[in-house]
Design a protein around this motif. Sequence first.
Motif, short mmCIF file in Angstrom:
data_model
loop_
_atom_site.label_atom_id
_atom_site.label_comp_id
_atom_site.label_asym_id
_atom_site.label_seq_id
_atom_site.Cartn_x
_atom_site.Cartn_y
_atom_site.Cartn_z
N HIS A 1 78.39 30.90 -4.27
CA HIS A 1 79.43 31.78 -3.52
C HIS A 1 79.37 31.46 -2.18
N GLU A 2 78.71 30.28 -1.79
CA GLU A 2 78.65 30.08 -0.11
C GLU A 2 78.58 28.50 -0.26
N GLY A 3 79.14 27.97 0.93
CA GLY A 3 79.12 26.35 1.18
C GLY A 3 78.77 26.35 2.67
N VAL A 4 77.71 25.75 3.04
CA VAL A 4 77.22 25.55 4.61
C VAL A 4 77.53 24.09 5.10
N ALA A 5 78.18 24.05 6.21
CA ALA A 5 78.35 22.82 6.90
C ALA A 5 76.94 22.70 8.00
N LEU A 6 76.35 21.64 7.99
CA LEU A 6 75.20 21.28 9.24
C LEU A 6 75.39 19.74 9.69
N CYS A 7 75.07 19.73 10.81
CA CYS A 7 74.68 18.69 11.37
C CYS A 7 73.30 18.52 12.15
N ARG A 8 72.78 17.55 12.00
CA ARG A 8 71.13 17.45 12.64
C ARG A 8 70.60 18.59 12.70
N GLY A 9 70.65 19.37 11.19
CA GLY A 9 69.80 20.43 11.32
C GLY A 9 70.43 21.83 11.53
N ARG A 10 71.71 21.63 12.35
CA ARG A 10 72.25 22.93 12.72
C ARG A 10 73.38 23.50 12.20
N ARG A 11 73.49 24.75 11.63
CA ARG A 11 74.76 25.27 10.77
C ARG A 11 75.97 25.05 11.82
N ILE A 12 76.88 24.36 11.47
CA ILE A 12 78.30 24.64 12.30
C ILE A 12 79.26 25.30 11.75
N GLY A 13 79.22 25.53 10.23
CA GLY A 13 80.15 26.28 9.77
C GLY A 13 80.03 27.03 8.33
N THR A 14 80.27 28.05 7.90
CA THR A 14 79.79 28.50 6.36
C THR A 14 81.18 29.17 5.94
N LEU A 15 81.32 28.94 4.64
CA LEU A 15 82.35 29.35 3.80
C LEU A 15 81.94 30.11 2.83
N SER A 16 82.61 31.24 2.56
CA SER A 16 82.14 32.19 1.44
C SER A 16 83.30 32.20 0.35
N PHE A 17 82.99 32.11 -0.74
CA PHE A 17 83.93 32.04 -1.91
C PHE A 17 83.85 33.45 -2.87
N ALA A 18 84.83 33.95 -2.82
CA ALA A 18 85.19 35.37 -3.41
C ALA A 18 85.16 35.12 -4.85
N ASP A 19 85.99 34.03 -5.23
CA ASP A 19 85.66 33.75 -6.65
C ASP A 19 84.86 32.46 -6.72
N PRO A 20 83.90 32.47 -7.61
CA PRO A 20 82.71 31.50 -7.36
C PRO A 20 83.26 29.98 -7.89
N VAL A 21 82.34 29.01 -7.42
CA VAL A 21 82.39 27.75 -8.15
C VAL A 21 81.14 27.89 -8.95
N ARG A 22 81.39 27.46 -10.35
CA ARG A 22 80.32 27.33 -11.15
C ARG A 22 79.84 25.74 -11.51
N MET A 23 78.30 25.81 -11.32
CA MET A 23 77.82 24.55 -11.24
C MET A 23 77.21 24.48 -12.79
N LEU A 24 77.57 23.26 -13.51
CA LEU A 24 77.05 22.94 -14.82
C LEU A 24 77.23 21.57 -15.28
N THR A 25 76.48 20.68 -15.38
CA THR A 25 76.55 19.42 -15.63
C THR A 25 77.64 18.97 -16.59
#
Length: 380
Positions: A73-97
Amino acid sequence: MSASHDVVVVGAGPVGMLLGCLLAQQGADVAVLERSLAPSASSRAVGIHPPGFAALAAAGIGDDIEHAALRIHEGVALCRGRRIGTLSFADPVRMLTQDRTEAHLERRLREAAPRALRRGIEVRDLRTTTAGVEVETSEGAVAARLLVGADGTRSFVRERAGIGWERRDPDVRFVMADADDLGEHRGSALLHLEPDGVVESFPLPGDRRRWVVRTDGFRADGPRADGAAGERTWSRAAFAALVEERVGARLDTATLSEPSPFAARQQLAATFAQGRVALAGDAAHEVSPIGGQGMNLGWLDARALADRLRPRQGGDDPWGAYARDRRAAAGRAMRRARFNMTMGAPCGGALLAARNAAIRGLAGPPLRGVLAGAFTMRGL
Protein backbone atom coordinates in the motif's frame (compact mmCIF):
# COMPACT_ATOMS: atom_id res chain seq x y z
CA MET A 1 -2.83 -32.72 -32.70
CA SER A 2 -6.25 -31.33 -33.61
CA ALA A 3 -6.21 -30.12 -37.19
CA SER A 4 -8.03 -26.82 -36.72
CA HIS A 5 -8.81 -24.25 -34.01
CA ASP A 6 -10.46 -20.88 -33.67
CA VAL A 7 -7.29 -19.37 -32.18
CA VAL A 8 -3.75 -20.67 -31.80
CA VAL A 9 -1.59 -18.89 -29.22
CA VAL A 10 2.16 -19.37 -29.49
CA GLY A 11 3.82 -19.07 -26.09
CA ALA A 12 2.65 -20.29 -22.68
CA GLY A 13 4.09 -17.55 -20.53
CA PRO A 14 1.84 -15.43 -18.30
CA VAL A 15 0.32 -13.58 -21.28
CA GLY A 16 -0.30 -16.59 -23.51
CA MET A 17 -1.87 -18.61 -20.70
CA LEU A 18 -4.10 -15.74 -19.59
CA LEU A 19 -5.32 -15.28 -23.16
CA GLY A 20 -5.95 -19.02 -23.41
CA CYS A 21 -8.01 -18.91 -20.19
CA LEU A 22 -10.11 -15.97 -21.33
CA LEU A 23 -10.77 -17.44 -24.77
CA ALA A 24 -11.66 -20.85 -23.37
CA GLN A 25 -14.14 -19.23 -20.98
CA GLN A 26 -15.81 -17.64 -23.99
CA GLY A 27 -16.24 -21.02 -25.64
CA ALA A 28 -13.49 -20.62 -28.24
CA ASP A 29 -11.52 -23.63 -29.46
CA VAL A 30 -8.04 -22.47 -28.45
CA ALA A 31 -4.64 -24.15 -28.52
CA VAL A 32 -1.66 -22.74 -26.60
CA LEU A 33 1.63 -24.06 -28.00
CA GLU A 34 4.79 -23.94 -25.90
CA ARG A 35 8.27 -25.13 -26.83
CA SER A 36 9.38 -25.77 -23.23
CA LEU A 37 8.44 -29.08 -21.66
CA ALA A 38 8.02 -27.60 -18.18
CA PRO A 39 7.31 -24.17 -16.68
CA SER A 40 10.26 -21.97 -15.82
CA ALA A 41 11.21 -22.00 -12.14
CA SER A 42 13.05 -18.67 -12.31
CA SER A 43 11.63 -15.67 -10.47
CA ARG A 44 11.31 -12.70 -12.79
CA ALA A 45 8.41 -10.23 -12.59
CA VAL A 46 6.80 -9.89 -9.16
CA GLY A 47 4.42 -6.93 -9.24
CA ILE A 48 0.72 -7.45 -10.05
CA HIS A 49 -0.75 -3.98 -10.58
CA PRO A 50 -4.48 -3.26 -10.18
CA PRO A 51 -5.33 -3.50 -13.92
CA GLY A 52 -3.34 -6.73 -14.18
CA PHE A 53 -5.09 -8.14 -11.13
CA ALA A 54 -8.46 -7.31 -12.69
CA ALA A 55 -7.43 -9.29 -15.80
CA LEU A 56 -6.43 -12.28 -13.65
CA ALA A 57 -9.71 -12.04 -11.75
CA ALA A 58 -11.59 -12.09 -15.07
CA ALA A 59 -9.87 -15.41 -15.79
CA GLY A 60 -11.11 -16.85 -12.50
CA ILE A 61 -7.95 -16.78 -10.37
CA GLY A 62 -8.43 -13.52 -8.47
CA ASP A 63 -9.10 -15.27 -5.16
CA ASP A 64 -6.06 -17.53 -5.61
CA ILE A 65 -3.78 -14.56 -6.28
CA GLU A 66 -5.28 -12.58 -3.41
CA HIS A 67 -4.60 -15.44 -1.02
CA ALA A 68 -1.02 -16.05 -2.19
CA ALA A 69 0.22 -12.49 -2.79
CA LEU A 70 1.55 -9.81 -0.46
CA ARG A 71 -0.25 -6.47 -0.72
CA ILE A 72 1.76 -3.23 -0.93
CA HIS A 73 0.00 0.00 0.00
CA GLU A 74 3.03 2.30 0.18
CA GLY A 75 6.08 3.29 -1.81
CA VAL A 76 8.91 5.26 -0.17
CA ALA A 77 11.62 7.27 -1.98
CA LEU A 78 14.89 7.80 -0.10
CA CYS A 79 18.27 9.34 -0.71
CA ARG A 80 21.27 8.87 1.57
CA GLY A 81 18.99 7.36 4.20
CA ARG A 82 16.52 10.25 4.25
CA ARG A 83 12.92 9.97 3.12
CA ILE A 84 12.19 12.38 0.27
CA GLY A 85 8.71 11.21 -0.72
CA THR A 86 5.95 8.73 0.05
CA LEU A 87 3.15 7.42 -2.13
CA SER A 88 0.10 5.59 -0.83
CA PHE A 89 -1.83 3.18 -3.05
CA ALA A 90 -5.54 2.94 -2.32
CA ASP A 91 -5.67 -0.05 -4.65
CA PRO A 92 -2.62 -2.10 -3.69
CA VAL A 93 0.09 -3.64 -5.81
CA ARG A 94 0.17 -7.38 -5.15
CA MET A 95 3.56 -9.06 -4.98
CA LEU A 96 3.94 -12.66 -6.12
CA THR A 97 6.80 -14.28 -7.97
CA GLN A 98 6.09 -14.99 -11.63
CA ASP A 99 6.53 -18.74 -11.32
CA ARG A 100 3.74 -18.92 -8.73
CA THR A 101 1.46 -16.68 -10.79
CA GLU A 102 2.07 -18.88 -13.84
CA ALA A 103 1.23 -21.98 -11.81
CA HIS A 104 -2.20 -20.53 -11.01
CA LEU A 105 -2.72 -19.62 -14.67
CA GLU A 106 -1.74 -23.08 -15.88
CA ARG A 107 -4.07 -24.77 -13.42
CA ARG A 108 -6.94 -22.53 -14.52
CA LEU A 109 -6.22 -23.10 -18.22
CA ARG A 110 -6.27 -26.88 -17.71
CA GLU A 111 -9.60 -26.54 -15.90
CA ALA A 112 -11.18 -24.34 -18.59
CA ALA A 113 -9.81 -26.31 -21.57
CA PRO A 114 -8.01 -29.54 -20.55
CA ARG A 115 -6.43 -30.11 -23.96
CA ALA A 116 -5.54 -26.50 -24.84
CA LEU A 117 -2.01 -26.30 -23.38
CA ARG A 118 0.48 -28.34 -25.39
CA ARG A 119 4.07 -28.33 -24.20
CA GLY A 120 7.09 -29.53 -26.15
CA ILE A 121 5.69 -28.13 -29.41
CA GLU A 122 8.08 -26.04 -31.49
CA VAL A 123 6.61 -23.69 -34.11
CA ARG A 124 8.73 -23.89 -37.25
CA ASP A 125 6.79 -21.90 -39.83
CA LEU A 126 3.50 -20.17 -40.48
CA ARG A 127 1.67 -19.09 -43.59
CA THR A 128 -1.59 -17.34 -44.37
CA THR A 129 -4.34 -19.28 -46.11
CA THR A 130 -7.75 -18.27 -47.42
CA ALA A 131 -9.30 -19.60 -44.20
CA GLY A 132 -6.77 -18.18 -41.73
CA VAL A 133 -3.26 -19.30 -40.76
CA GLU A 134 -1.49 -22.64 -41.05
CA VAL A 135 1.18 -23.29 -38.43
CA GLU A 136 3.90 -25.85 -39.07
CA THR A 137 5.06 -27.40 -35.82
CA SER A 138 7.42 -30.14 -34.67
CA GLU A 139 4.36 -32.42 -34.50
CA GLY A 140 2.66 -31.51 -37.75
CA ALA A 141 0.51 -28.75 -39.21
CA VAL A 142 -2.15 -26.92 -37.22
CA ALA A 143 -4.74 -24.63 -38.82
CA ALA A 144 -6.28 -21.64 -37.07
CA ARG A 145 -8.69 -18.91 -37.98
CA LEU A 146 -6.48 -16.51 -36.00
CA LEU A 147 -2.93 -16.68 -34.61
CA VAL A 148 -1.52 -14.78 -31.63
CA GLY A 149 2.20 -14.54 -30.96
CA ALA A 150 2.86 -14.32 -27.22
CA ASP A 151 6.32 -15.82 -27.60
CA GLY A 152 8.53 -13.16 -26.05
CA THR A 153 10.94 -10.50 -27.18
CA ARG A 154 12.62 -12.82 -29.69
CA SER A 155 9.24 -13.71 -31.16
CA PHE A 156 9.37 -16.21 -34.00
CA VAL A 157 5.78 -15.29 -34.90
CA ARG A 158 6.70 -11.62 -35.23
CA GLU A 159 9.72 -12.44 -37.37
CA ARG A 160 7.84 -14.80 -39.70
CA ALA A 161 4.96 -12.33 -40.04
CA GLY A 162 7.49 -9.73 -41.24
CA ILE A 163 6.68 -7.22 -38.49
CA GLY A 164 9.48 -4.79 -37.62
CA TRP A 165 11.02 -4.41 -34.16
CA GLU A 166 12.11 -0.89 -33.15
CA ARG A 167 14.65 -0.06 -30.43
CA ARG A 168 13.53 3.07 -28.56
CA ASP A 169 16.19 3.69 -25.88
CA PRO A 170 19.67 2.52 -24.91
CA ASP A 171 19.95 -0.45 -22.56
CA VAL A 172 20.15 0.19 -18.81
CA ARG A 173 21.92 -2.48 -16.76
CA PHE A 174 20.66 -3.92 -13.48
CA VAL A 175 21.29 -6.92 -11.25
CA MET A 176 18.68 -8.42 -8.92
CA ALA A 177 18.45 -10.97 -6.13
CA ASP A 178 16.10 -11.95 -3.29
CA ALA A 179 16.97 -12.14 0.41
CA ASP A 180 15.27 -12.47 3.79
CA ASP A 181 13.57 -9.20 4.73
CA LEU A 182 15.13 -8.03 7.98
CA GLY A 183 14.63 -4.29 7.53
CA GLU A 184 12.50 -1.66 9.22
CA HIS A 185 10.33 -1.00 6.15
CA ARG A 186 8.58 -4.37 5.90
CA GLY A 187 5.51 -4.10 3.70
CA SER A 188 6.76 -1.02 1.80
CA ALA A 189 8.37 -0.72 -1.61
CA LEU A 190 11.61 1.27 -1.33
CA LEU A 191 13.21 3.41 -4.00
CA HIS A 192 16.73 4.51 -3.05
CA LEU A 193 17.67 7.33 -5.45
CA GLU A 194 21.39 7.38 -4.74
CA PRO A 195 24.21 9.36 -6.43
CA ASP A 196 25.69 6.11 -7.82
CA GLY A 197 22.35 4.89 -9.20
CA VAL A 198 19.00 3.62 -8.03
CA VAL A 199 18.45 0.67 -5.70
CA GLU A 200 14.90 -0.65 -5.57
CA SER A 201 13.52 -3.23 -3.17
CA PHE A 202 10.11 -4.84 -2.90
CA PRO A 203 8.69 -7.10 -0.18
CA LEU A 204 7.69 -10.60 -1.20
CA PRO A 205 5.59 -13.30 0.47
CA GLY A 206 7.41 -15.33 3.11
CA ASP A 207 9.31 -12.37 4.62
CA ARG A 208 11.53 -12.07 1.55
CA ARG A 209 12.58 -8.94 -0.31
CA ARG A 210 13.71 -8.45 -3.89
CA TRP A 211 16.63 -6.08 -4.47
CA VAL A 212 17.27 -4.51 -7.88
CA VAL A 213 20.42 -2.41 -8.35
CA ARG A 214 21.35 -0.24 -11.31
CA THR A 215 24.90 -1.16 -12.29
CA ASP A 216 25.74 0.79 -15.45
CA GLY A 217 27.06 3.72 -13.41
CA PHE A 218 28.64 2.24 -10.29
CA ARG A 219 32.08 3.59 -9.45
CA ALA A 220 35.17 1.93 -10.85
CA ASP A 221 36.58 1.49 -7.34
CA GLY A 222 33.36 -0.09 -6.06
CA PRO A 223 32.74 -3.81 -5.58
CA ARG A 224 33.21 -5.62 -8.83
CA ALA A 225 31.33 -8.51 -10.33
CA ASP A 226 33.01 -11.86 -10.74
CA GLY A 227 33.56 -13.09 -14.25
CA ALA A 228 35.14 -12.08 -17.52
CA ALA A 229 34.10 -9.79 -20.34
CA GLY A 230 30.53 -9.79 -21.63
CA GLU A 231 27.51 -10.29 -19.40
CA ARG A 232 28.71 -10.01 -15.82
CA THR A 233 28.32 -12.88 -13.39
CA TRP A 234 27.68 -11.64 -9.87
CA SER A 235 28.59 -13.56 -6.75
CA ARG A 236 26.32 -13.27 -3.72
CA ALA A 237 29.12 -11.55 -1.82
CA ALA A 238 29.67 -8.97 -4.58
CA PHE A 239 25.94 -8.23 -4.80
CA ALA A 240 25.59 -7.86 -1.02
CA ALA A 241 28.65 -5.61 -0.91
CA LEU A 242 27.23 -3.36 -3.64
CA VAL A 243 23.88 -3.01 -1.84
CA GLU A 244 25.64 -2.20 1.44
CA GLU A 245 27.90 0.36 -0.20
CA ARG A 246 25.00 1.98 -2.08
CA VAL A 247 22.34 2.15 0.68
CA GLY A 248 23.87 0.76 3.89
CA ALA A 249 21.62 -2.33 4.03
CA ARG A 250 23.31 -5.56 5.08
CA LEU A 251 21.99 -8.63 3.29
CA ASP A 252 22.42 -12.11 4.69
CA THR A 253 24.33 -13.91 1.92
CA ALA A 254 23.20 -17.24 3.36
CA THR A 255 19.60 -16.39 2.40
CA LEU A 256 20.47 -14.51 -0.81
CA SER A 257 19.38 -16.03 -4.12
CA GLU A 258 21.73 -16.25 -7.08
CA PRO A 259 22.10 -12.67 -8.43
CA SER A 260 20.73 -12.23 -11.94
CA PRO A 261 21.97 -9.42 -14.21
CA PHE A 262 19.65 -8.07 -16.90
CA ALA A 263 19.24 -5.17 -19.30
CA ALA A 264 16.13 -2.98 -19.22
CA ARG A 265 15.23 -2.31 -22.84
CA GLN A 266 12.56 -0.34 -24.65
CA GLN A 267 11.47 -1.98 -27.92
CA LEU A 268 8.22 -1.83 -29.86
CA ALA A 269 6.72 -3.80 -32.74
CA ALA A 270 5.95 -1.76 -35.84
CA THR A 271 2.36 -3.03 -35.64
CA PHE A 272 0.54 -5.29 -33.20
CA ALA A 273 -1.58 -7.01 -35.86
CA GLN A 274 -1.19 -7.91 -39.50
CA GLY A 275 -3.68 -9.96 -41.46
CA ARG A 276 -4.71 -12.91 -39.32
CA VAL A 277 -1.73 -12.57 -36.96
CA ALA A 278 -1.60 -10.49 -33.78
CA LEU A 279 1.10 -9.94 -31.16
CA ALA A 280 0.72 -9.63 -27.39
CA GLY A 281 3.00 -9.14 -24.41
CA ASP A 282 6.77 -9.08 -24.90
CA ALA A 283 6.36 -10.13 -28.54
CA ALA A 284 4.70 -6.73 -29.11
CA HIS A 285 6.61 -4.54 -26.65
CA GLU A 286 9.59 -4.74 -24.35
CA VAL A 287 9.21 -2.28 -21.49
CA SER A 288 11.38 -1.87 -18.40
CA PRO A 289 10.62 -4.92 -16.22
CA ILE A 290 11.04 -3.01 -12.96
CA GLY A 291 7.94 -3.70 -10.87
CA GLY A 292 6.43 -6.13 -13.36
CA GLN A 293 4.95 -3.48 -15.65
CA GLY A 294 5.86 -5.38 -18.81
CA MET A 295 4.00 -8.48 -17.63
CA ASN A 296 0.96 -6.44 -16.58
CA LEU A 297 0.92 -4.59 -19.88
CA GLY A 298 0.84 -7.96 -21.63
CA TRP A 299 -2.14 -9.05 -19.52
CA LEU A 300 -3.99 -5.94 -20.66
CA ASP A 301 -3.17 -6.93 -24.26
CA ALA A 302 -4.63 -10.38 -23.59
CA ARG A 303 -7.81 -8.99 -22.10
CA ALA A 304 -8.27 -6.57 -24.99
CA LEU A 305 -7.75 -9.41 -27.48
CA ALA A 306 -10.21 -11.67 -25.70
CA ASP A 307 -12.82 -8.91 -25.67
CA ARG A 308 -12.28 -8.37 -29.39
CA LEU A 309 -12.50 -12.10 -30.17
CA ARG A 310 -15.78 -12.77 -28.41
CA PRO A 311 -18.18 -14.93 -30.43
CA ARG A 312 -19.85 -13.18 -33.35
CA GLN A 313 -17.09 -10.58 -33.56
CA GLY A 314 -14.27 -10.47 -36.10
CA GLY A 315 -15.12 -10.34 -39.77
CA ASP A 316 -12.72 -8.87 -42.31
CA ASP A 317 -10.87 -6.97 -39.57
CA PRO A 318 -10.55 -9.54 -36.76
CA TRP A 319 -8.44 -7.32 -34.53
CA GLY A 320 -10.49 -4.12 -34.82
CA ALA A 321 -8.85 -1.26 -32.95
CA TYR A 322 -6.68 -3.63 -30.91
CA ALA A 323 -3.44 -2.87 -32.76
CA ARG A 324 -3.87 0.89 -32.59
CA ASP A 325 -5.07 1.13 -28.99
CA ARG A 326 -2.63 -1.31 -27.43
CA ARG A 327 0.36 0.10 -29.32
CA ALA A 328 -0.57 3.55 -28.02
CA ALA A 329 -0.79 2.14 -24.48
CA ALA A 330 2.66 0.57 -24.88
CA GLY A 331 4.00 3.93 -25.98
CA ARG A 332 2.61 5.55 -22.82
CA ALA A 333 4.16 2.82 -20.69
CA MET A 334 7.52 3.40 -22.37
CA ARG A 335 7.37 7.11 -21.66
CA ARG A 336 6.68 6.38 -17.99
CA ALA A 337 9.54 3.88 -17.93
CA ARG A 338 11.85 6.45 -19.54
CA PHE A 339 10.97 8.91 -16.78
CA ASN A 340 11.70 6.26 -14.15
CA MET A 341 15.04 5.42 -15.76
CA THR A 342 15.98 9.11 -15.83
CA MET A 343 15.07 9.56 -12.16
CA GLY A 344 17.17 6.51 -11.24
CA ALA A 345 20.29 7.46 -13.21
CA PRO A 346 23.55 8.24 -11.39
CA CYS A 347 23.91 11.95 -10.63
CA GLY A 348 25.38 14.31 -8.05
CA GLY A 349 25.77 17.88 -6.94
CA ALA A 350 23.18 20.40 -8.06
CA LEU A 351 21.50 17.85 -10.34
CA LEU A 352 20.95 15.47 -7.42
CA ALA A 353 19.48 18.26 -5.30
CA ALA A 354 17.17 19.31 -8.15
CA ARG A 355 16.02 15.74 -8.72
CA ASN A 356 15.21 15.22 -5.05
CA ALA A 357 13.31 18.50 -4.95
CA ALA A 358 11.31 17.42 -8.00
CA ILE A 359 10.43 14.12 -6.34
CA ARG A 360 9.29 15.92 -3.18
CA GLY A 361 7.01 18.05 -5.33
CA LEU A 362 5.61 15.08 -7.27
CA ALA A 363 4.98 13.11 -4.07
CA GLY A 364 3.04 15.94 -2.47
CA PRO A 365 -0.38 17.42 -3.18
CA PRO A 366 -1.80 17.99 -5.73
CA LEU A 367 0.39 15.72 -7.91
CA ARG A 368 0.56 12.78 -5.51
CA GLY A 369 -2.49 11.08 -6.97
CA VAL A 370 -1.22 11.43 -10.53
CA LEU A 371 2.13 9.85 -9.64
CA ALA A 372 0.49 7.03 -7.68
CA GLY A 373 -1.75 6.35 -10.67
CA ALA A 374 1.27 6.15 -12.96
CA PHE A 375 3.04 3.68 -10.66
CA THR A 376 -0.06 1.47 -10.44
CA MET A 377 -0.49 1.52 -14.24
CA ARG A 378 -3.70 3.54 -14.33
CA GLY A 379 -4.62 4.57 -17.86
CA LEU A 380 -2.86 1.70 -19.67
